[in-house]
Design an enzyme around this catalytic site. Sequence first.
Site, PDB file in Angstrom:
ATOM      1  N   LYS A 216     -18.350 -32.623 -10.231  1.00 44.75           N
ATOM      2  CA  LYS A 216     -18.993 -31.303 -10.338  1.00 44.75           C
ATOM      3  C   LYS A 216     -18.335 -30.305  -9.378  1.00 44.75           C
ATOM      4  O   LYS A 216     -18.084 -29.159  -9.732  1.00 44.75           O
ATOM      5  CB  LYS A 216     -20.499 -31.410 -10.036  1.00 44.75           C
ATOM      6  CG  LYS A 216     -21.147 -30.045 -10.006  1.00 44.75           C
ATOM      7  CD  LYS A 216     -22.621 -30.027  -9.699  1.00 44.75           C
ATOM      8  CE  LYS A 216     -23.004 -28.598  -9.304  1.00 44.75           C
ATOM      9  NZ  LYS A 216     -24.426 -28.386  -9.089  1.00 44.75           N
TER      10      LYS A 216
ATOM     11  N   LEU B 163     -29.242 -33.073  -3.629  1.00 39.35           N
ATOM     12  CA  LEU B 163     -30.370 -32.903  -2.725  1.00 39.35           C
ATOM     13  C   LEU B 163     -31.687 -32.903  -3.509  1.00 39.35           C
ATOM     14  O   LEU B 163     -32.715 -33.419  -3.049  1.00 39.35           O
ATOM     15  CB  LEU B 163     -30.176 -31.571  -1.989  1.00 39.35           C
ATOM     16  CG  LEU B 163     -31.009 -31.297  -0.774  1.00 39.35           C
ATOM     17  CD1 LEU B 163     -30.915 -32.418   0.235  1.00 39.35           C
ATOM     18  CD2 LEU B 163     -30.561 -29.991  -0.119  1.00 39.35           C
ATOM     19  N   ASP B 164     -31.645 -32.310  -4.705  1.00 41.23           N
ATOM     20  CA  ASP B 164     -32.845 -32.229  -5.557  1.00 41.23           C
ATOM     21  C   ASP B 164     -33.413 -33.619  -5.871  1.00 41.23           C
ATOM     22  O   ASP B 164     -34.613 -33.756  -6.103  1.00 41.23           O
ATOM     23  CB  ASP B 164     -32.513 -31.501  -6.871  1.00 41.23           C
ATOM     24  CG  ASP B 164     -31.329 -32.140  -7.590  1.00 41.23           C
ATOM     25  OD1 ASP B 164     -30.271 -32.298  -6.942  1.00 41.23           O
ATOM     26  OD2 ASP B 164     -31.464 -32.513  -8.772  1.00 41.23           O
TER      27      ASP B 164
ATOM     28  N   LYS C  60     -18.183 -35.579  -6.844  1.00 41.76           N
ATOM     29  CA  LYS C  60     -16.927 -34.826  -6.699  1.00 41.76           C
ATOM     30  C   LYS C  60     -16.554 -34.109  -7.988  1.00 41.76           C
ATOM     31  O   LYS C  60     -15.991 -33.016  -7.959  1.00 41.76           O
ATOM     32  CB  LYS C  60     -15.779 -35.771  -6.304  1.00 41.76           C
ATOM     33  CG  LYS C  60     -15.964 -36.427  -4.969  1.00 41.76           C
ATOM     34  CD  LYS C  60     -14.820 -37.365  -4.650  1.00 41.76           C
ATOM     35  CE  LYS C  60     -14.734 -38.578  -5.542  1.00 41.76           C
ATOM     36  NZ  LYS C  60     -15.858 -39.531  -5.443  1.00 41.76           N
TER      37      LYS C  60
ATOM     38  N   ALA D 172     -20.918 -44.493 -13.868  1.00 39.21           N
ATOM     39  CA  ALA D 172     -20.410 -43.701 -14.989  1.00 39.21           C
ATOM     40  C   ALA D 172     -19.372 -44.483 -15.791  1.00 39.21           C
ATOM     41  O   ALA D 172     -19.123 -44.191 -16.949  1.00 39.21           O
ATOM     42  CB  ALA D 172     -19.805 -42.403 -14.469  1.00 39.21           C
TER      43      ALA D 172
ATOM     44  N   ASP E 109     -18.906 -41.780  -6.072  1.00 40.60           N
ATOM     45  CA  ASP E 109     -20.053 -41.238  -6.812  1.00 40.60           C
ATOM     46  C   ASP E 109     -20.813 -40.178  -6.020  1.00 40.60           C
ATOM     47  O   ASP E 109     -22.026 -40.052  -6.137  1.00 40.60           O
ATOM     48  CB  ASP E 109     -21.016 -42.367  -7.235  1.00 40.60           C
ATOM     49  CG  ASP E 109     -20.279 -43.462  -7.968  1.00 40.60           C
ATOM     50  OD1 ASP E 109     -19.448 -43.126  -8.828  1.00 40.60           O
ATOM     51  OD2 ASP E 109     -20.513 -44.649  -7.668  1.00 40.60           O
TER      52      ASP E 109
ATOM     53  N   GLN F 256     -13.216 -42.305  -6.291  1.00 40.22           N
ATOM     54  CA  GLN F 256     -13.876 -43.199  -5.317  1.00 40.22           C
ATOM     55  C   GLN F 256     -14.140 -42.443  -4.001  1.00 40.22           C
ATOM     56  O   GLN F 256     -14.164 -41.222  -4.007  1.00 40.22           O
ATOM     57  CB  GLN F 256     -13.048 -44.476  -5.083  1.00 40.22           C
ATOM     58  CG  GLN F 256     -12.943 -45.395  -6.299  1.00 40.22           C
ATOM     59  CD  GLN F 256     -11.788 -45.072  -7.212  1.00 40.22           C
ATOM     60  OE1 GLN F 256     -10.705 -44.774  -6.773  1.00 40.22           O
ATOM     61  NE2 GLN F 256     -12.018 -45.150  -8.510  1.00 40.22           N
TER      62      GLN F 256
ATOM     63  N   GLY G 256     -15.283 -42.534 -12.617  1.00 45.77           N
ATOM     64  CA  GLY G 256     -16.060 -41.886 -13.673  1.00 45.77           C
ATOM     65  C   GLY G 256     -16.638 -40.615 -13.118  1.00 45.77           C
ATOM     66  O   GLY G 256     -17.526 -40.653 -12.275  1.00 45.77           O
ATOM     67  N   HIS G 257     -16.086 -39.485 -13.516  1.00 48.66           N
ATOM     68  CA  HIS G 257     -16.578 -38.204 -13.008  1.00 48.66           C
ATOM     69  C   HIS G 257     -17.472 -37.566 -14.060  1.00 48.66           C
ATOM     70  O   HIS G 257     -17.014 -37.222 -15.138  1.00 48.66           O
ATOM     71  CB  HIS G 257     -15.406 -37.276 -12.678  1.00 48.66           C
ATOM     72  CG  HIS G 257     -14.644 -37.716 -11.464  1.00 48.66           C
ATOM     73  ND1 HIS G 257     -13.377 -37.314 -11.169  1.00 48.66           N
ATOM     74  CD2 HIS G 257     -15.005 -38.541 -10.451  1.00 48.66           C
ATOM     75  CE1 HIS G 257     -12.984 -37.861 -10.030  1.00 48.66           C
ATOM     76  NE2 HIS G 257     -13.955 -38.621  -9.583  1.00 48.66           N
TER      77      HIS G 257
END
Length: 422
Positions: A20, A330-331, A18, A297, A15, A222, A42-43
Amino acid sequence: MKPNTIAIIGTQWGDEGKGKVVHFLSRNADYIVRYQGGNNAGHTVVFNGKEHILHLVPSGILENKKCVISNGVVIDPEALYQEVMFLRSQGIKINKENLFISEQAHIILPYHKYLDAIKEKTQRIGTTQKGIGPCYADKYARVGIRVCDYLEEDTFRSLVEKNIEEKYPLISEFISKKALLKQIFEQHKKYSKFIKQFVTNTTNLLIKVINENKKVIFESAQGTLLDVEFGSYPYVTSSHPTVGGISIGTGLPPSYISKVIGVAKAYTTRVGEGPFPTEIKSKLQDILREQGKEYGATTGRPRRCGWFDSIVVKHAIKINGIKELVLTKLDCLRNIHPLKICVAYKYKNKIYYDFPTSRKLQWLVKPIYKTFPGFSEDINSISNYQSLPKNVKNYIEAIEHFCGVKIKMISLGRDRNETIFK
Ligand code: IMP
């Protein structure tokens, strides 16, 4: 000629974002390859303002790239069918020209899911209950059923009947034997025809296209700490998300992997049970979970949240030969004061700089933190590194310092455009 390939590897407990990163990089790629795991992954990818969650099909499909599900993946035919139908309903083109499935991949059958549920009662790993572990266990016990077996009706029937003899006594509380066999053979009738159109020898395909200098991205599912060999064993998945998994999971020689990029979230999360040294034990965990939308996800389970752990990420850098990192989410650390980075572990006056192998130590070590001032600015729309607030840059540079590699790309939001290069 150096192969034009990149591996995208998760450096934590999965999670990391990856999906994105692969989607972003896939614009310039020809082939995207999933090489391990199954629909436990779950991407989540936000594309054209819409959220897509992909489980088995590589996220390059959203860019109409050629996608490969190679031999190291375990495939639940029903889950694959549903995912392809859903993606098609969203206007995404999927056909035998852009999706290639290995004839050697192993098939998840209904009894694997029941076995997953039974095991979980005593083992308590917190699995996704998708039958992943039992399917890989069958592969290594040499009783697995591969895609090529699934496509030969007589081979499939005799393998299922043999397996049911051995497994049914373990799962009889869930379903009658007759109903189970009916379920398996009815599904087979429907899904074998569907899968057949995509099936090929993906090793030959990949060797050919890499030799033709096509750009290929390997998308891990993973993360390194969930690797069955190098993760926080036994609280791991049953495959190899690490770079070593690519060779076995595709049939490509290691020399075909030219570049390895690690993906690290700006903090740490994990789903399911198991040791997690930097887990936050206060209400801040809930705040971080909400800010980061940290819900599984695949299962919707709340993810456990904690501080960035440089011991974990350094372990992944070492095992995977990572030379550069992508830092994500980071946001989501906005308005959290102060920020902490774990730089070592301690147990009984001994300091550890390596992730411990002992399961007892993994539970007992206490993190040693360095503290950094947080930030309150909205950073989503910032488009270059220099414009980031000073505290954000300090935090990024501290991660580089403690992990010992450079961060090349930073994700500041869910949308693909919210990405900057350093
Ligand atoms: P399994 O892969 O379903 O057998 O689950 C084994 C462990 O891996 C559990 O802790 C799961 O929560 C975890 N896991 C499996 N897939 C993912 C993933 O895609 N992201 C995060 N954790 C995962």
